[in-house]
Motif scaffolding. Structure first.
Motif, PDB file in Angstrom:
ATOM      1  N   SER A 116       0.970  -1.570  -0.026  1.00 31.40           N
ATOM      2  CA  SER A 116      -0.168   0.317  -0.180  1.00 31.40           C
ATOM      3  C   SER A 116       0.864   1.490   0.260  1.00 31.40           C
ATOM      4  O   SER A 116       2.031   1.877   0.746  1.00 31.40           O
ATOM      5  CB  SER A 116      -1.091   0.105   0.942  1.00 31.40           C
ATOM      6  OG  SER A 116      -1.277   1.468   1.158  1.00 31.40           O
ATOM      7  N   ARG A 150       0.687   5.780  -0.154  1.00 29.57           N
ATOM      8  CA  ARG A 150       0.178   6.565  -0.001  1.00 29.57           C
ATOM      9  C   ARG A 150       0.692   7.905  -1.387  1.00 29.57           C
ATOM     10  O   ARG A 150       1.314   8.360  -1.742  1.00 29.57           O
ATOM     11  CB  ARG A 150       0.588   7.781   0.836  1.00 29.57           C
ATOM     12  CG  ARG A 150      -0.046   7.290   2.503  1.00 29.57           C
ATOM     13  CD  ARG A 150       0.119   8.086   3.836  1.00 29.57           C
ATOM     14  NE  ARG A 150      -0.050   9.182   3.908  1.00 29.57           N
ATOM     15  CZ  ARG A 150      -1.286   9.418   4.423  1.00 29.57           C
ATOM     16  NH1 ARG A 150      -2.017   8.876   4.411  1.00 29.57           N
ATOM     17  NH2 ARG A 150      -1.961  11.094   4.299  1.00 29.57           N
ATOM     18  N   PRO A 153     -10.285   6.057  -7.801  1.00 34.57           N
ATOM     19  CA  PRO A 153     -11.092   4.982  -7.387  1.00 34.57           C
ATOM     20  C   PRO A 153      -9.873   3.551  -7.890  1.00 34.57           C
ATOM     21  O   PRO A 153     -10.013   2.840  -6.993  1.00 34.57           O
ATOM     22  CB  PRO A 153     -12.219   4.700  -8.018  1.00 34.57           C
ATOM     23  CG  PRO A 153     -12.954   6.522  -8.448  1.00 34.57           C
ATOM     24  CD  PRO A 153     -11.390   6.871  -9.082  1.00 34.57           C
ATOM     25  N   VAL A 189      -7.541   3.040  -4.919  1.00 39.29           N
ATOM     26  CA  VAL A 189      -8.343   2.398  -3.547  1.00 39.29           C
ATOM     27  C   VAL A 189      -8.619   1.202  -3.759  1.00 39.29           C
ATOM     28  O   VAL A 189      -8.274  -0.053  -3.319  1.00 39.29           O
ATOM     29  CB  VAL A 189      -9.125   3.371  -3.785  1.00 39.29           C
ATOM     30  CG1 VAL A 189     -10.198   2.472  -2.331  1.00 39.29           C
ATOM     31  CG2 VAL A 189      -8.713   4.599  -3.017  1.00 39.29           C
ATOM     32  N   HIS A 212      -3.844   1.079  -1.798  1.00 38.92           N
ATOM     33  CA  HIS A 212      -3.347   2.401  -2.487  1.00 38.92           C
ATOM     34  C   HIS A 212      -4.043   3.209  -1.549  1.00 38.92           C
ATOM     35  O   HIS A 212      -5.744   2.790  -1.051  1.00 38.92           O
ATOM     36  CB  HIS A 212      -2.748   3.237  -3.164  1.00 38.92           C
ATOM     37  CG  HIS A 212      -1.876   2.000  -4.122  1.00 38.92           C
ATOM     38  ND1 HIS A 212      -0.868   0.930  -3.654  1.00 38.92           N
ATOM     39  CD2 HIS A 212      -2.618   1.496  -5.325  1.00 38.92           C
ATOM     40  CE1 HIS A 212       0.133   0.552  -4.195  1.00 38.92           C
ATOM     41  NE2 HIS A 212      -1.208   0.701  -5.617  1.00 38.92           N
ATOM     42  N   THR A 213      -3.454   4.257  -0.638  1.00 43.80           N
ATOM     43  CA  THR A 213      -4.594   5.381  -0.070  1.00 43.80           C
ATOM     44  C   THR A 213      -4.450   6.903  -0.800  1.00 43.80           C
ATOM     45  O   THR A 213      -3.281   7.008  -1.388  1.00 43.80           O
ATOM     46  CB  THR A 213      -4.024   5.398   1.598  1.00 43.80           C
ATOM     47  OG1 THR A 213      -4.397   4.625   1.795  1.00 43.80           O
ATOM     48  CG2 THR A 213      -4.383   6.870   2.259  1.00 43.80           C
ATOM     49  N   VAL A 214      -5.552   6.962  -0.777  1.00 38.42           N
ATOM     50  CA  VAL A 214      -5.806   9.181  -1.839  1.00 38.42           C
ATOM     51  C   VAL A 214      -5.244  10.362  -0.617  1.00 38.42           C
ATOM     52  O   VAL A 214      -6.258  10.046   0.027  1.00 38.42           O
ATOM     53  CB  VAL A 214      -6.384   9.416  -2.567  1.00 38.42           C
ATOM     54  CG1 VAL A 214      -5.983  10.430  -3.378  1.00 38.42           C
ATOM     55  CG2 VAL A 214      -6.188   8.055  -3.997  1.00 38.42           C
ATOM     56  N   LEU A 228     -13.013   8.466  -2.129  1.00 37.38           N
ATOM     57  CA  LEU A 228     -12.141   8.522  -1.558  1.00 37.38           C
ATOM     58  C   LEU A 228     -11.530   7.984  -0.133  1.00 37.38           C
ATOM     59  O   LEU A 228     -11.201   9.529   0.581  1.00 37.38           O
ATOM     60  CB  LEU A 228     -11.103   8.980  -2.595  1.00 37.38           C
ATOM     61  CG  LEU A 228     -11.026   9.269  -3.720  1.00 37.38           C
ATOM     62  CD1 LEU A 228      -9.555  10.164  -4.296  1.00 37.38           C
ATOM     63  CD2 LEU A 228     -10.705   8.244  -4.577  1.00 37.38           C
ATOM     64  N   PRO A 229     -12.280   7.380   0.469  1.00 32.18           N
ATOM     65  CA  PRO A 229     -11.602   7.025   2.102  1.00 32.18           C
ATOM     66  C   PRO A 229     -10.458   7.937   2.546  1.00 32.18           C
ATOM     67  O   PRO A 229      -9.515   7.270   2.315  1.00 32.18           O
ATOM     68  CB  PRO A 229     -11.891   5.402   2.390  1.00 32.18           C
ATOM     69  CG  PRO A 229     -12.619   4.804   0.821  1.00 32.18           C
ATOM     70  CD  PRO A 229     -12.070   6.041  -0.463  1.00 32.18           C
ATOM     71  N   ALA A 284      -9.457  10.764   2.420  1.00 28.15           N
ATOM     72  CA  ALA A 284      -8.403  11.480   1.125  1.00 28.15           C
ATOM     73  C   ALA A 284      -9.431  12.715   1.558  1.00 28.15           C
ATOM     74  O   ALA A 284     -10.474  13.515   1.870  1.00 28.15           O
ATOM     75  CB  ALA A 284      -8.922  10.960  -0.270  1.00 28.15           C
TER      76      ALA A 284
END
Length: 286
Positions: free
Chosen positions: A16, A18, A33, A36, A40-42, A60-61, A63
């Motif tokens: 993962s 960032r 999306p 995600v 990965h994390t935005v 996006l969770p 973000a």
């Protein structure tokens, strides 16, 4: 055009990451999306217009919305510039990048050298060879992703990020990526314009655009299956069918711009084929 073979899909993918995402348009709206979904994390979304950035970040969770280019950047493993080509240099110049930040643009025609204006940045390219439109989902696993970077560490990370999104990942230098982009414009943008002209001509005659659908599909399928699309060229230009060419030109008299395109393409087809055709009726016809 020398295009590298896809990287080995058996190689390990990245964990993962960032990601800082600049842009909230057609590409960013589908890339966010996809990142995600790949695990990965935005970290944040920035856009020149606040509303699109807020809408994308909300989907996006975790973000945040970056309020401006002068704002401090949240930490990220990679910052992706999903902005118009003409805006890449402006964003690069306006942001206070952390020392050694990995920043990659998504443009086909911009060289890696665009990062030379910011020597403290590790530059890279993550170019998706696809057309993006609102309301149409893209299968990222099938999208060729072309990667280039200024240093081996950046190249390794971008290749791993690309592999987490797509089955077709290719290291590609700026010069070849530019040639690929030109080819893509012919295959996509110009083809779409010609389909638009065809649609308008049918509409003038009161005929449905759906009439052309089987022909268009067979044309593309045949061209992709051939050793070269030039080898399966058909039509009055290829046959040097002067009466039909004349009739077509007369029918296009009310549209001088389209007549100009017709004449240029007819000439290009005939120059490409060069040899005179065989007896009447020989070869494929349209």
């Amino acid at each position: 055009m020398a295009v590298a073979h896809p990287t080995d899909p058996s190689q390990p993918r990245t964990g993962s990451l960032r990601v800082g995402l600049f842009g909230a348009g057609r590409v960013a709206g589908q890339l966010g999306p996809a990142l995600v979904a790949a695990g990965h994390t935005v970290a944040f979304v920035w856009s020149r217009s606040a509303a699109p950035a807020a809408a994308l970040a909300a989907a996006l969770p975790g973000a945040a919305v970056l309020p401006g280019l002068g704002a401090p950047l949240p930490p990220a493993d990679v910052y992706l510039l999903a902005v118009p080509d003409a805006a890449v240099a402006e964003v690069l110049a306006a942001v206070a990048w952390p020392a050694g930040a990995l920043v990659a643009h998504l443009a086909g025609a911009l060289p890696l050298a665009v990062f030379e204006q910011r020597p403290g940045v590790r530059g890279g390219v993550l170019y998706p060879l696809q057309t993006f439109s609102a309301g149409r989902a893209v299968d990222w696993a099938a999208v060729p992703l072309c990667v280039e970077a200024a240093d081996p560490g950046a190249q390794t990370l971008l290749l791993a990020l690309a592999r987490s999104l797509s089955r077709d990942v290719r290291p590609l230098a700026s010069a070849d990526r530019l040639r690929l982009h030109v080819a893509a414009v012919f295959a996509n943008n110009f083809t779409n314009h010609l389909l638009g002209v065809a649609d308008a001509l049918l509409a003038e005659a009161g005929l449905p655009a759906a009439l052309l659908a089987p022909l268009v599909r067979e044309t593309v399928d045949k061209a992709l299956a051939a050793a070269s699309p030039f080898a399966v060229q058909t039509g009055p230009a290829a046959r040097r069918d002067a009466p039909t060419l004349g009739a077509h030109r007369a029918a296009l008299a009310a549209h001088p711009a389209w007549l100009g395109i017709y004449n240029q393409l007819t000439n290009s087809i005939q120059v490409q084929l060069m040899p005179e055709p065989g007896p009447a009726g020989a070869g494929p016809q349209l």
